[in-house]
Design an enzyme around this catalytic site. Structure first.
Site, PDB file in Angstrom:
ATOM      1  N   CYS A  88       0.816  -1.226   0.000  1.00 57.18           N
ATOM      2  CA  CYS A  88       0.000   0.000   0.000  1.00 57.18           C
ATOM      3  C   CYS A  88       0.845   1.269   0.000  1.00 57.18           C
ATOM      4  CB  CYS A  88      -0.932   0.010   1.200  1.00 57.18           C
ATOM      5  SG  CYS A  88      -2.049  -1.377   1.180  1.00 57.18           S
ATOM      6  N   HIS A 107      -3.810   6.974   1.842  1.00 57.97           N
ATOM      7  CA  HIS A 107      -4.129   5.646   1.319  1.00 57.97           C
ATOM      8  C   HIS A 107      -5.534   5.255   1.772  1.00 57.97           C
ATOM      9  CE1 HIS A 107      -4.200   1.490   0.474  1.00 57.97           C
ATOM     10  NE2 HIS A 107      -3.951   1.087   1.708  1.00 57.97           N
ATOM     11  N   ASN A 121     -10.179  -0.957  -0.932  1.00 57.31           N
ATOM     12  CA  ASN A 121      -8.739  -0.754  -0.837  1.00 57.31           C
ATOM     13  C   ASN A 121      -8.082  -1.296  -2.106  1.00 57.31           C
ATOM     14  OD1 ASN A 121      -6.013  -0.819  -0.274  1.00 57.31           O
ATOM     15  ND2 ASN A 121      -6.212  -1.809   1.727  1.00 57.31           N
TER      16      ASN A 121
END
Ligand code: ACO
Length: 331
Positions: free
Chosen positions: A114, A258, A288
């Protein structure tokens, strides 16, 4: 001013197929209420058929190049951040380079999950600052949906992830509108709290039927530990990069965090004292998308007019590794 780099084009692309929380509840014991309350996610996009991250990335990359007014063969380098590469090897940056038809151009894969896009931006910035490269394509792209446990056993992870791609073209500048600085961190001591264990070169053979029956080829996560780590490190690294340049959180015009969990981003914003207007979230639409989440959100924020020339923008991420980092940008 000394030579630096700035974003001159952005692009993003997500698959057409929308998968809602209700769709997931048809084959996993979960509910729309549970997912929204814990994560803020309402739907995500999943690919249909054989589509790799380089396929999604190509569309995003061509958009970013168009916006930059550049052709693929103007590029000196492709940096591709992904945790779900098209194949074990070679890297997705090579596969994308082939699709863009630019043999000879340097390619590099970044495997920082990520935080991959934040790392990739910093690496591109260093190459451009030194004069080694002029135009660098930075991509974050993921296909998670082909590697998720579609049974109730995997529900804590499967409901979180979506597929997508985002891209930025970076070019040299001597002006003030540039990537000001980056801060990059990692702590590998607890690498196994968020991982895909198999197939693995350290296992011989790399994948067995037993591993598959145990679901070790699916992501596993200690969600609570990742949550605690994220709400601590995300504000810390944002403050770190701001402090280094005499800024405080109040100076931020737009934070692009993020998109892992809306609750994490809300807690980080509260710690930093940021208003809703200072933070961009779109996790409700995409879930995500790991390395793709920041470039997708950044592009949408620009398209919606929420980022303007001269704004102080922070990109910040955390993820498996564990890794975390931030880019400070004068837009
Ligand atoms: N639907 C319904 N129930 C579920 C689901 C689901 N999808 N998933 C888990 N549960 C159940 C569990 O089985 C457990 O049940 P039990 O208490 O009977 O054992 C219970 O819900 C757990 O609930 P909570 O403890 O309240 O869950 P929590 O608040 O920890 O939320 C979550 C879980 C959303 C995963 C959270 O921990 C989280 O977001 N963590 C961070 C995740 C993250 O940011 N990951 C980064 C990934 S990025 C990368 O680098 C790959």
């Amino acid at each position: 001013m000394l030579r630096g780099s700035r974003i001159v084009g952005l692009g993003h692309h997500v698959p057409d197929r929308v998968v809602t929380n209700l769709d997931l509840a048809k084959f996993i014991d979960t509910s729309h209420e549970w997912i929204v309350q814990r994560t803020g996610i309402e739907e995500r996009r999943w690919v249909d058929g054989d589509v790799g991250p380089s396929d999604l990335a190509e569309v995003a990359a061509r958009q970013a190049l168009d916006e930059a007014g550049l052709a693929p063969d103007d590029l000196d380098m492709i940096i591709f951040a992904t945790l779900s590469p098209d194949v074990f090897f070679p890297g997705s940056s090579c596969i994308l380079q082939g699709k863009l038809g630019i043999p000879g151009v340097a390619t590099l894969d970044i495997r920082n999950q990520c935080t991959g896009f934040v790392y990739a931006m910093s690496v591109a910035d260093q190459f451009i600052r030194t004069g080694a490269m002029n135009h660098v394509l930075v991509v974050g792209a993921e296909v998670h949906s082909t590697g998720l446990d579609m049974s109730t056993r995997g529900r804590d992870v499967t409901v979180l992830f979506g597929d997508g791609a985002g891209a930025a073209v970076l070019s040299p500048t001597e002006g003030e509108n540039r990537i000001v600085d980056s801060r990059l961190h990692a702590d590998g001591r607890n690498y196994d709290i968020l991982m895909v264990e198999a197939p693995a070169s350290r296992s011989n053979p790399r994948l067995t039927e037993e591993m598959m029956l145990e679901g070790r080829h699916y992501p596993s996560m200690d969600g609570r530990s990742v949550f605690r780590f994220a709400v601590d490190r995300l504000p810390a690294v944002i403050n770190e990069v701001l402090d280094a340049h005499g800024h405080s959180a109040a100076d931020i015009d737009m934070l692009i965090p993020h998109q892992a969990n809306l609750r994490i981003n809300q807690m980080a914003a509260r710690t930093l004292g940021l208003s809703e207007e200072q933070v961009f979230n779109n996790i409700h639409k995409y879930g995500n998308t790991t390395a793709a989440s920041i470039p997708i959100a950044l592009h949408e924020a620009v398209q919606e007019g929420r980022i303007r020339s001269g704004d102080l923008v922070v990109l910040a991420a955390f993820g498996a590794g564990l890794t975390w980092g931030a880019n400070l940008i004068r837009w």
